[in-house]
Design an enzyme around this catalytic site. Structure first.
Site, PDB file in Angstrom:
ATOM      1  N   LYS A  19     109.948 -56.453  43.793  1.00  0.00           N
ATOM      2  CA  LYS A  19     110.491 -55.172  44.050  1.00  0.00           C
ATOM      3  C   LYS A  19     111.923 -55.514  44.433  1.00  0.00           C
ATOM      4  O   LYS A  19     112.987 -55.056  43.705  1.00  0.00           O
ATOM      5  CB  LYS A  19     109.675 -54.241  44.854  1.00  0.00           C
ATOM      6  CG  LYS A  19     110.270 -53.118  44.662  1.00  0.00           C
ATOM      7  CD  LYS A  19     109.519 -51.765  45.588  1.00  0.00           C
ATOM      8  CE  LYS A  19     108.044 -51.798  44.813  1.00  0.00           C
ATOM      9  NZ  LYS A  19     107.121 -51.000  45.637  1.00  0.00           N
ATOM     10  N   ARG A  89     109.011 -49.477  51.610  1.00  0.00           N
ATOM     11  CA  ARG A  89     108.219 -49.847  50.357  1.00  0.00           C
ATOM     12  C   ARG A  89     107.527 -51.209  50.648  1.00  0.00           C
ATOM     13  O   ARG A  89     108.040 -52.036  51.059  1.00  0.00           O
ATOM     14  CB  ARG A  89     109.288 -49.714  49.313  1.00  0.00           C
ATOM     15  CG  ARG A  89     110.071 -48.523  49.314  1.00  0.00           C
ATOM     16  CD  ARG A  89     111.091 -48.419  48.033  1.00  0.00           C
ATOM     17  NE  ARG A  89     110.373 -48.609  46.673  1.00  0.00           N
ATOM     18  CZ  ARG A  89     111.240 -48.504  45.592  1.00  0.00           C
ATOM     19  NH1 ARG A  89     112.536 -48.553  45.589  1.00  0.00           N
ATOM     20  NH2 ARG A  89     110.543 -48.731  44.495  1.00  0.00           N
ATOM     21  N   GLY A  98     100.705 -50.603  42.682  1.00  0.00           N
ATOM     22  CA  GLY A  98      99.855 -49.460  43.539  1.00  0.00           C
ATOM     23  C   GLY A  98      98.680 -49.598  44.402  1.00  0.00           C
ATOM     24  O   GLY A  98      98.065 -49.046  44.994  1.00  0.00           O
ATOM     25  N   MET A 100      99.494 -51.394  47.336  1.00  0.00           N
ATOM     26  CA  MET A 100      99.731 -51.424  48.918  1.00  0.00           C
ATOM     27  C   MET A 100     100.682 -50.060  48.871  1.00  0.00           C
ATOM     28  O   MET A 100     100.790 -49.320  48.068  1.00  0.00           O
ATOM     29  CB  MET A 100     100.873 -52.665  49.033  1.00  0.00           C
ATOM     30  CG  MET A 100     100.017 -53.896  49.137  1.00  0.00           C
ATOM     31  SD  MET A 100     101.195 -55.115  49.476  1.00  0.00           S
ATOM     32  CE  MET A 100     101.826 -54.948  50.992  1.00  0.00           C
ATOM     33  N   ARG A 333     110.982 -53.639  36.624  1.00  0.00           N
ATOM     34  CA  ARG A 333     110.346 -54.612  36.458  1.00  0.00           C
ATOM     35  C   ARG A 333     109.642 -54.732  34.913  1.00  0.00           C
ATOM     36  O   ARG A 333     109.935 -54.039  34.287  1.00  0.00           O
ATOM     37  CB  ARG A 333     108.839 -54.481  37.236  1.00  0.00           C
ATOM     38  CG  ARG A 333     108.078 -53.293  36.852  1.00  0.00           C
ATOM     39  CD  ARG A 333     106.633 -53.463  37.631  1.00  0.00           C
ATOM     40  NE  ARG A 333     105.683 -52.511  36.893  1.00  0.00           N
ATOM     41  CZ  ARG A 333     104.651 -52.083  37.339  1.00  0.00           C
ATOM     42  NH1 ARG A 333     104.305 -52.611  38.501  1.00  0.00           N
ATOM     43  NH2 ARG A 333     103.813 -51.248  36.606  1.00  0.00           N
ATOM     44  N   HIS A 449      73.501 -64.627  28.914  1.00  0.00           N
ATOM     45  CA  HIS A 449      73.414 -65.280  27.779  1.00  0.00           C
ATOM     46  C   HIS A 449      73.915 -64.428  26.520  1.00  0.00           C
ATOM     47  O   HIS A 449      74.591 -64.802  25.576  1.00  0.00           O
ATOM     48  CB  HIS A 449      72.127 -65.610  27.484  1.00  0.00           C
ATOM     49  CG  HIS A 449      71.771 -66.416  26.423  1.00  0.00           C
ATOM     50  ND1 HIS A 449      71.900 -67.893  26.645  1.00  0.00           N
ATOM     51  CD2 HIS A 449      71.110 -66.325  25.115  1.00  0.00           C
ATOM     52  CE1 HIS A 449      71.542 -68.494  25.470  1.00  0.00           C
ATOM     53  NE2 HIS A 449      71.346 -67.700  24.530  1.00  0.00           N
ATOM     54  N   GLU A 746      77.940 -85.297  24.411  1.00  0.00           N
ATOM     55  CA  GLU A 746      77.531 -84.087  25.043  1.00  0.00           C
ATOM     56  C   GLU A 746      76.672 -84.745  26.140  1.00  0.00           C
ATOM     57  O   GLU A 746      76.001 -83.865  26.795  1.00  0.00           O
ATOM     58  CB  GLU A 746      76.925 -83.176  24.330  1.00  0.00           C
ATOM     59  CG  GLU A 746      75.868 -83.500  23.273  1.00  0.00           C
ATOM     60  CD  GLU A 746      75.557 -82.279  22.295  1.00  0.00           C
ATOM     61  OE1 GLU A 746      75.785 -81.026  22.667  1.00  0.00           O
ATOM     62  OE2 GLU A 746      74.692 -82.506  21.210  1.00  0.00           O
ATOM     63  N   SER A 765      83.198 -85.532  18.725  1.00  0.00           N
ATOM     64  CA  SER A 765      83.463 -84.240  19.036  1.00  0.00           C
ATOM     65  C   SER A 765      82.736 -83.910  20.328  1.00  0.00           C
ATOM     66  O   SER A 765      81.505 -84.207  20.484  1.00  0.00           O
ATOM     67  CB  SER A 765      82.882 -83.325  17.961  1.00  0.00           C
ATOM     68  OG  SER A 765      83.027 -81.881  18.240  1.00  0.00           O
ATOM     69  N   ASN A 769      79.973 -77.338  26.026  1.00  0.00           N
ATOM     70  CA  ASN A 769      79.222 -76.587  26.620  1.00  0.00           C
ATOM     71  C   ASN A 769      78.036 -77.576  27.205  1.00  0.00           C
ATOM     72  O   ASN A 769      77.452 -77.538  28.277  1.00  0.00           O
ATOM     73  CB  ASN A 769      78.455 -75.683  25.827  1.00  0.00           C
ATOM     74  CG  ASN A 769      79.191 -74.579  25.293  1.00  0.00           C
ATOM     75  OD1 ASN A 769      80.366 -74.544  25.939  1.00  0.00           O
ATOM     76  ND2 ASN A 769      78.913 -73.485  24.616  1.00  0.00           N
ATOM     77  N   CYS A 833      84.354 -79.096  20.468  1.00  0.00           N
ATOM     78  CA  CYS A 833      83.920 -77.536  19.955  1.00  0.00           C
ATOM     79  C   CYS A 833      83.086 -77.249  20.994  1.00  0.00           C
ATOM     80  O   CYS A 833      82.805 -77.804  22.205  1.00  0.00           O
ATOM     81  CB  CYS A 833      82.832 -77.996  18.618  1.00  0.00           C
ATOM     82  SG  CYS A 833      81.569 -78.815  19.246  1.00  0.00           S
ATOM     83  N   TYR A 853      91.855 -81.881  17.712  1.00  0.00           N
ATOM     84  CA  TYR A 853      91.884 -80.651  17.249  1.00  0.00           C
ATOM     85  C   TYR A 853      90.892 -79.940  18.198  1.00  0.00           C
ATOM     86  O   TYR A 853      90.020 -80.510  18.944  1.00  0.00           O
ATOM     87  CB  TYR A 853      91.465 -80.389  15.852  1.00  0.00           C
ATOM     88  CG  TYR A 853      89.903 -80.998  15.525  1.00  0.00           C
ATOM     89  CD1 TYR A 853      88.823 -80.178  15.976  1.00  0.00           C
ATOM     90  CD2 TYR A 853      89.710 -82.207  15.147  1.00  0.00           C
ATOM     91  CE1 TYR A 853      87.480 -80.678  15.732  1.00  0.00           C
ATOM     92  CE2 TYR A 853      88.346 -82.626  14.861  1.00  0.00           C
ATOM     93  CZ  TYR A 853      87.384 -81.932  15.187  1.00  0.00           C
ATOM     94  OH  TYR A 853      86.265 -82.376  15.188  1.00  0.00           O
TER      95      TYR A 853
HETATM   96  P1  ADP Z   1     104.962 -48.926  44.155  1.00  0.00           P
HETATM   97  O1  ADP Z   1     105.114 -50.208  44.520  1.00  0.00           O
HETATM   98  O2  ADP Z   1     103.662 -48.184  44.298  1.00  0.00           O
HETATM   99  O3  ADP Z   1     105.456 -48.416  42.793  1.00  0.00           O
HETATM  100  P2  ADP Z   1     107.459 -47.767  45.334  1.00  0.00           P
HETATM  101  O4  ADP Z   1     107.685 -48.565  46.551  1.00  0.00           O
HETATM  102  O5  ADP Z   1     108.017 -47.928  44.103  1.00  0.00           O
HETATM  103  O6  ADP Z   1     105.813 -47.952  45.146  1.00  0.00           O
HETATM  104  O7  ADP Z   1     107.689 -46.322  45.736  1.00  0.00           O
HETATM  105  C1  ADP Z   1     106.718 -45.041  45.313  1.00  0.00           C
HETATM  106  C2  ADP Z   1     107.350 -44.054  44.645  1.00  0.00           C
HETATM  107  O8  ADP Z   1     108.336 -43.714  45.621  1.00  0.00           O
HETATM  108  C3  ADP Z   1     108.040 -44.386  43.412  1.00  0.00           C
HETATM  109  O9  ADP Z   1     108.018 -43.567  42.656  1.00  0.00           O
HETATM  110  C4  ADP Z   1     109.589 -44.559  43.940  1.00  0.00           C
HETATM  111  O10 ADP Z   1     110.520 -44.405  42.834  1.00  0.00           O
HETATM  112  C5  ADP Z   1     109.591 -43.613  44.869  1.00  0.00           C
HETATM  113  N1  ADP Z   1     110.751 -44.043  46.053  1.00  0.00           N
HETATM  114  C6  ADP Z   1     110.674 -45.239  46.727  1.00  0.00           C
HETATM  115  N2  ADP Z   1     111.845 -45.301  47.623  1.00  0.00           N
HETATM  116  C7  ADP Z   1     112.346 -44.203  47.106  1.00  0.00           C
HETATM  117  C8  ADP Z   1     113.674 -43.735  47.875  1.00  0.00           C
HETATM  118  N3  ADP Z   1     114.596 -44.442  48.407  1.00  0.00           N
HETATM  119  N4  ADP Z   1     114.228 -42.460  47.231  1.00  0.00           N
HETATM  120  C9  ADP Z   1     113.415 -41.722  46.548  1.00  0.00           C
HETATM  121  N5  ADP Z   1     112.319 -42.302  45.814  1.00  0.00           N
HETATM  122  C10 ADP Z   1     111.769 -43.375  46.256  1.00  0.00           C
HETATM  123 MG    MG Z   2     107.077 -48.335  42.131  1.00  0.00          MG
HETATM  124 MG    MG Z   3      74.540 -79.326  22.175  1.00  0.00          MG
END
Ligand code: ADP
Ligand code: MG
Ligand code: MG
Length: 880
Positions: A19, A89, A98, A100, A333, A449, A746, A765, A769, A833, A853
């Site tokens: 990030k 953040r 999502g 953390m 990202r 299995h 084998e 060959s 497994n 194989c 192969y």
């Molecule tokens: P995640 O890693 O779960 O995507 P984020 O750190 O991106 O979490 O933040 C969660 C939400 O909060 C995101 O939608 C992000 O755009 C928003 N957000 C984070 N920092 C700010 C900020 N400084 N101003 C406005 N929105 C923010």
């Molecule tokens: Mg985010």
């Molecule tokens: Mg065999």
């Protein structure tokens, strides 16, 4: 280290986290990003060692960096005028979407909220920020139960007759804030500090701690991400998508991550903040509508998207906020994408000259390709599943339910599609699986299995579906209060593990034009050949369509497992004399010959490796337990006569064939040595088929492979037999056909005596497994049922050696065999194989041994083609 976004250009990427890197890059590109700074990943471990609290020098660094942000924004944190609010953040170097926590609107308090209201002239907005802050703080810092937090607003929401806080007016918003404050007070978890710096310190501590919340731990375990502390924390000035009607928050992908189409793909919500778009609380609007309501902003967003895509040379997912008609970017990202989209994006970008072809090939993840090589549930239809198990073999299948092998076979004969439902599966169920279109089991996992066999056959499997109670005798299963009887239709989705009642619409996977093109690029790059493991003419055709360059393993005994052939096979085994046995073998030979002709024709001259009979004979008979029960029952009923005699005889034969350890018993080449007439039958069928095809102008390249060789003398004996029969048949047909002779490696002893074996072999060959089983001394079924999971959990083994080749042990044997074999015979062909054949890491290893192969299931052929190209490119990149 603590770095401001605008000083981060030269800082090592891994210190910034994903990030942080995205934010720093956007700043250097001149895009509009709210100012902020990053506490780098190297601090994370120190914080952890300090009991989760920032050491003093780090805190001092934060205070210094904060000053700079105050200057950049012209606002003061906790100030009586133009107050600055912050977000804290979470981030790291691996994608953990999502997992953390992030806390918004830090720095707000009873006094600051009033200033904000006065500054903006918008009291509702100010209290909305406060409300959000209280909810975040209560949940993430104070760890108050989410339901308790939600309940706090309930009264106000009810009296306003709305569902969510977003719909409240100014007065009611204030009431919610009061209710939240009261809830916090009553929680006994400590209050919320008025002082902004205290809030900040507590927030940072909580976000660090979220590295170890149960969600994140499970996620890292699932994706095998290292557990060392590596959080990077971003502290950033807030921007407000909830300020007024000219404000909004949203997400945009620069291309469609589900299809790969080159169209902007995303959503936004006006007058909202943060993750409202993801919450599903409010109905988001399409980006097209953003273009209509805020054309200037939309244009800027489009431009930013193009710029970022060009910068990263990959599709980006961008978080944005519009504050009073001004655009801010908050995150960028690499877009997560479906396999289908990944392929289209890679090919399109290469065609657009954004990336090279080799880069395109590296962009597609081999594992996710499984998604599209099978028939799948149409993702456009919303249907509810009744149960969910382990997604054990990808693809979807629909059919009527059967509970035993015989019914499966009977239905298959009548061309009915059936799904085999079993409490669990054993090796015997293979036949049922061959007749069914899919399998559902109550127990077992990805490596059970049923799953392994289903994957090999390219059939969907949902395993370990504990919610279903299977009653095989009553021919029904129950799930919740629903009872599903034999003949009822269900649909299973082996890609997601879901089970549905009735028929669910499906889409047949096909190689798209882009996919074909991508694979063609692979073929120009890769060094390794790709063959398929297929046992039937139909599979051979599919293998050809997927680009197989031959068949690396045709297991001849699979052909005896059909309803019309099994009785003949059984009669052959039950024969009293060699003459009787030869009679039945003749019949089998005729049946096999037609299959072989069809396979040769399908493969159009490409090599076909036939493995002579490998399975122990008892596998073709009724399992001992079942038989014992039947006979006991018949005896108790006082049954007599022919049927009873036949059963008794069968029982005595089964008892006679019973082995203490069938895996190490009379099977493989030992079988052909003890019963030469069985080999003779198969060899006649193969060479007659080959001669037939050749006589009609077809090209054939049969290869005879001997299973389970351990000693060169076994091989010598059988080579003699093969050559004699081949010569005889060719003479009879008056055609000359080229053929090869080789050994399936084998057993460790075969690998260790490879120099001797190579003398009389054209190829080796590796049957990875069985080689894994014999090297570890594990029987796969027992291992996976009893202790392998435990081994993986305890870290005794890092990988399941049946999925990823064990380079250290099994791989060492392969290296010895390859090396010693080629010392004797320079042009000895090496292949592998087995289930490992389609797996990237195995292919990487095989490449290092100069294996010629890999052979994998037909469905995996495209994956292997891509993987084989990727290992070449990776090698090249490394040596640059
Ligand atoms: P995640 O890693 O779960 O995507 P984020 O750190 O991106 O979490 O933040 C969660 C939400 O909060 C995101 O939608 C992000 O755009 C928003 N957000 C984070 N920092 C700010 C900020 N400084 N101003 C406005 N929105 C923010
Ligand atoms: Mg985010
Ligand atoms: Mg065999």
């Amino acid at each position: 280290m603590i770095v401001n976004f605008n000083q981060a250009a030269d800082v090592e990427r891994t210190l910034l986290g994903l990030k942080g890197t995205g934010l720093a890059d956007m700043v250097s590109l001149g895009l509009s990003v709210p100012p902020g700074f990053i506490i780098t990943t190297d601090v994370s471990g120190r914080v952890h060692d300090n009991g989760g609290i920032m050491p003093d020098d780090v805190w001092q660094g934060v205070l210094d960096a904060l000053k700079q942000v105050e200057q950049q924004t012209g606002r003061t944190f906790g100030g009586a005028q133009s107050p600055l609010l912050l977000s804290v953040r979470s981030g790291s170097n691996v994608l953990m979407p999502g997992m953390m926590d992030t806390i918004l609107n830090i720095g707000i308090s009873d006094s600051v909220v009033e200033t904000l209201a006065r500054d903006t002239g918008n009291t509702r907005y100010a209290y909305d920020c406060y409300r959000r802050f209280l909810q975040f703080y209560a949940e993430i810092v104070l760890q108050i139960d989410k339901r308790t937090i939600q309940a706090a607003s309930r009264g106000v929401l009810n009296s306003a007759n709305v569902e969510y806080e977003d719909e409240l007016d100014e007065a009611r918003m204030k009431e919610v804030v009061d209710a939240l404050k009261k809830m916090v007070e009553e929680s006994g978890r400590g209050g919320i500090p008025e002082a902004p710096l205290d809030q900040l310190r507590a927030a940072v501590r909580a976000v660090y701690a979220s590295w170890n919340n149960p969600r994140a731990i499970t996620y890292r375990r699932l994706y095998r991400i290292a557990m060392e502390h590596g959080a990077s924390i971003t502290i950033q000035a807030m921007v407000y998508g909830n300020l007024n009607e000219n404000s909004a928050t949203g997400m945009m992908n620069t291309r469609d991550p589900t299809t790969g189409e080159k169209t902007l793909y995303g959503e936004f919500i006006s007058q909202a903040q943060g993750e409202d778009v993801l919450s599903g609380r409010l109905a988001p609007l399409s980006l097209k509508q953003l273009g209509e309501t805020m054309p200037v902003v939309f244009d800027q967003l489009k431009k930013a998207g193009r710029m970022l895509e060009e910068h990263y040379r990959d599709v980006q997912e961008i978080e944005f906020t519009v504050q009073d008609n001004e655009l801010f970017l908050l995150q960028t990202r690499k877009s997560p994408r479906t396999a289908r989209a990944a392929i289209k994006i890679a090919v399109d970008m290469a065609r657009e000259d954004l990336i090279s072809r080799e880069q395109a090939l590296m962009m597609v993840n081999t594992e996710t390709l499984n998604q599209i090589l099978h028939q799948n549930i149409d993702s456009n239809v919303a249907v509810k599943s009744v149960a969910r198990g382990v997604p054990a073999s990808p693809g979807a299948a629909c059919g009527s339910v059967v509970f035993d092998i015989e019914s499966a076979e009977r239905s298959a004969e009548m061309k009915q599609q059936v799904i085999l439902v079993r409490p669990e599966t054993t090796t015997e169920d293979v036949r049922g699986l061959a007749a069914a279109v899919g399998v559902l089991t109550r127990r077992g996992g990805r490596t059970s299995h049923a799953a392994v066999v289903a994957r090999g056959m390219g059939k969907p499997c949902v395993a370990g579906c504990e919610a279903i109670i299977v009653n095989t005798e009553a021919r029904e299963f129950t799930v919740g209060d629903v009872t599903v009887r034999e003949g009822d239709i269900i649909t299973i989705d082996g890609s997601s593990g879901r089970v549905f009642l009735g028929k669910v619409p499906m889409r047949r996977s096909q190689l798209t034009d882009e996919f074909r093109e991508l694979l063609a690029w692979c073929d120009q790059v890769r060094a390794m050949g790709v063959r398929a493991n297929t046992d039937s003419p139909e599979d051979a055709k599919l293998a050809m369509e997927f680009g197989a360059e031959g068949i690396g393993l045709c297991r001849t005994e699979q052909m005896f497992q059909t309803a019309d052939r099994l009785p003949v096979m059984r009669a052959m085994i039950m024969s009293h004399t060699e003459r009787e046995r030869r009679e039945h073998l003749k019949e089998l030979s005729a049946m096999q010959q037609q299959d072989f002709i069809d396979i040769f024709n399908a493969m159009q001259g490409r090599p076909v490796t036939f493995r002579l009979l490998d399975a122990p004979l008892h596998e073709f008979l009724i399992p001992l337990d079942t038989l014992l029960m039947e006979v006991a029952l018949l005896r108790a009923q006082g049954a007599r006569g022919r049927e009873m005699e036949a059963k008794e005889e069968l029982l005595s034969k089964v008892l006679q064939l019973k082995e203490t350890n069938p895996m190490m018993g009379l099977r493989g080449c030992r079988l052909g040595i003890l019963f030469p007439e069985i080999n003779e039958m198969q060899l006649n069928a193969i060479f007659e088929a080959a001669c037939n095809v050749a006589r009609n102008g077809g090209e054939v390249n049969p290869e005879i492979m001997i299973p389970l060789v351990g000693h060169v003398n076994e091989l010598k004996l059988l080579r003699g037999q093969v050559d004699t029969i081949a010569a005889k048949v060719m003479e009879r047909y008056r055609v000359e056909i080229p053929y090869k002779f080789g050994a399936l490696i084998e057993i460790p002893r075969a690998a260790l005596t490879a120099a001797k074996l190579a003398d009389i072999c054209d190829f080796f060959s590796f049957g990875t497994n069985d080689l894994t089983q014999t090297t570890f001394g594990f029987s796969r079924d027992d291992a996976e049922r009893k202790f392998l999971l435990h081994y993986l959990d305890q870290g005794i083994l890092n990988n399941n050696p049946f999925e990823t080749i064990d380079v250290e042990g099994v791989g060492r044997l392969m290296a010895i065999a390859g090396h010693d074999g080629r010392q004797v015979k320079e042009d000895l062909v090496l292949g592998i194989c087995g289930e490992h054949g389609g797996e990237l890491e195995t292919i990487r290893f095989c490449q290092s041994l100069a294996v010629n192969y890999v052979s994998c299931s037909a469905f995996q052929v495209p994956i292997a083609r891509l993987a084989a190209a990727q290992v070449v490119i990776a090698q090249k990149l490394k040596s640059q």
